[in-house]
Design a protein around this motif. Structure first.
Motif, short mmCIF file in Angstrom:
data_model
loop_
_atom_site.label_atom_id
_atom_site.label_comp_id
_atom_site.label_asym_id
_atom_site.label_seq_id
_atom_site.Cartn_x
_atom_site.Cartn_y
_atom_site.Cartn_z
N VAL A 16 0.89 -1.16 0.00
CA VAL A 16 0.00 0.00 0.00
C VAL A 16 0.93 1.21 0.00
CG1 VAL A 16 -1.72 1.28 1.31
CG2 VAL A 16 -1.83 -1.22 1.22
N VAL A 17 0.77 2.09 -0.96
CA VAL A 17 1.69 3.22 -1.14
C VAL A 17 0.99 4.52 -0.77
CG1 VAL A 17 3.13 4.47 -2.80
CG2 VAL A 17 2.84 1.99 -3.02
N VAL A 18 1.70 5.37 -0.02
CA VAL A 18 1.15 6.67 0.37
C VAL A 18 2.27 7.69 0.36
CG1 VAL A 18 1.41 6.23 2.85
CG2 VAL A 18 -0.29 7.89 2.07
N GLY A 19 1.97 8.89 -0.09
CA GLY A 19 2.91 10.00 -0.04
C GLY A 19 2.47 10.98 1.03
N PHE A 20 3.41 11.66 1.65
CA PHE A 20 3.05 12.63 2.69
C PHE A 20 4.01 13.80 2.68
CE2 PHE A 20 6.11 9.84 4.60
CZ PHE A 20 6.85 10.62 5.46
N ASP A 21 3.49 14.94 3.13
CA ASP A 21 4.30 16.16 3.19
C ASP A 21 4.25 16.80 4.59
OD1 ASP A 21 1.75 17.18 3.30
OD2 ASP A 21 1.91 18.35 1.45
N PHE A 22 3.80 16.04 5.58
CA PHE A 22 3.67 16.47 6.96
C PHE A 22 2.49 17.41 7.21
CE2 PHE A 22 8.10 15.07 6.81
CZ PHE A 22 8.09 14.17 7.85
N SER A 23 1.65 17.64 6.19
CA SER A 23 0.42 18.39 6.45
C SER A 23 -0.52 17.48 7.23
CB SER A 23 -0.23 18.83 5.14
OG SER A 23 -0.68 17.70 4.42
N GLU A 24 -1.49 18.08 7.90
CA GLU A 24 -2.43 17.28 8.69
C GLU A 24 -3.19 16.28 7.81
OE1 GLU A 24 -4.05 15.46 11.70
OE2 GLU A 24 -2.57 17.04 11.96
N SER A 25 -3.61 16.71 6.63
CA SER A 25 -4.35 15.80 5.76
C SER A 25 -3.48 14.65 5.26
CB SER A 25 -4.97 16.55 4.58
OG SER A 25 -3.97 17.20 3.83
N SER A 26 -2.21 14.92 5.00
CA SER A 26 -1.35 13.83 4.53
C SER A 26 -1.03 12.85 5.66
CB SER A 26 -0.06 14.37 3.90
OG SER A 26 0.85 14.84 4.87
N LEU A 27 -0.94 13.35 6.88
CA LEU A 27 -0.70 12.45 8.02
C LEU A 27 -1.93 11.58 8.28
CD1 LEU A 27 1.35 14.77 10.37
CD2 LEU A 27 2.17 12.97 8.84
N ARG A 28 -3.13 12.13 8.04
CA ARG A 28 -4.34 11.30 8.12
C ARG A 28 -4.30 10.21 7.06
NH1 ARG A 28 -7.05 16.25 9.00
NH2 ARG A 28 -7.67 16.29 6.82
N ALA A 29 -3.80 10.54 5.86
CA ALA A 29 -3.68 9.55 4.79
C ALA A 29 -2.70 8.45 5.17
CB ALA A 29 -3.24 10.23 3.49
N VAL A 30 -1.61 8.81 5.84
CA VAL A 30 -0.63 7.80 6.29
C VAL A 30 -1.27 6.86 7.31
CG1 VAL A 30 1.53 7.44 7.55
CG2 VAL A 30 1.40 9.21 5.79
N ARG A 31 -2.03 7.43 8.25
CA ARG A 31 -2.70 6.58 9.24
C ARG A 31 -3.70 5.64 8.56
NH1 ARG A 31 -2.14 11.45 12.27
NH2 ARG A 31 -4.19 12.18 11.64
N TRP A 32 -4.46 6.17 7.60
CA TRP A 32 -5.41 5.34 6.87
C TRP A 32 -4.67 4.23 6.12
CZ3 TRP A 32 -5.71 4.13 1.75
CH2 TRP A 32 -6.83 3.40 1.36
N ALA A 33 -3.60 4.58 5.43
CA ALA A 33 -2.84 3.60 4.64
C ALA A 33 -2.24 2.52 5.55
CB ALA A 33 -1.73 4.30 3.85
N ALA A 34 -1.79 2.90 6.73
CA ALA A 34 -1.24 1.92 7.67
C ALA A 34 -2.32 0.93 8.11
CB ALA A 34 -0.64 2.63 8.88
N ARG A 35 -3.51 1.44 8.41
CA ARG A 35 -4.61 0.53 8.77
C ARG A 35 -4.99 -0.36 7.61
NH1 ARG A 35 -6.50 5.33 11.15
NH2 ARG A 35 -7.93 5.63 9.42
N GLU A 36 -5.04 0.21 6.42
CA GLU A 36 -5.38 -0.56 5.22
C GLU A 36 -4.35 -1.65 4.96
OE1 GLU A 36 -8.06 -1.29 2.05
OE2 GLU A 36 -8.24 0.00 3.80
N ALA A 37 -3.09 -1.31 5.06
CA ALA A 37 -2.02 -2.30 4.84
C ALA A 37 -2.13 -3.43 5.86
CB ALA A 37 -0.65 -1.62 4.93
N ALA A 38 -2.35 -3.09 7.12
CA ALA A 38 -2.47 -4.11 8.16
C ALA A 38 -3.67 -5.01 7.91
CB ALA A 38 -2.55 -3.45 9.53
#
Length: 58
Positions: A16-38
């Protein structure tokens, strides 16, 4: 759901691939991607991105 029982599957699965730039919305995307990957027993590939606003406006 944890990662138990996923070790064999993860080696053969696409990440599962996710990009982030440390904005709040991108960090939410990272959390979502981590749950999805798991939940799918897939590895997580997170990449930091950077947008140079001055260059992108040229």
């Amino acid at each position: 759901m944890g990662m138990r029982g996923c070790s064999r599957v993860m080696g053969m699965s696409k990440p599962v691939v996710v990009g982030f730039d440390f904005s709040e919305s991108s960090l939410r995307a990272v959390r979502w991607a981590a749950r999805e990957a798991a939940s799918r027993c897939r590895p997580l590939l997170a990449r930091q991105t950077r947008c140079d606003v001055a260059r992108s406006r040229r």
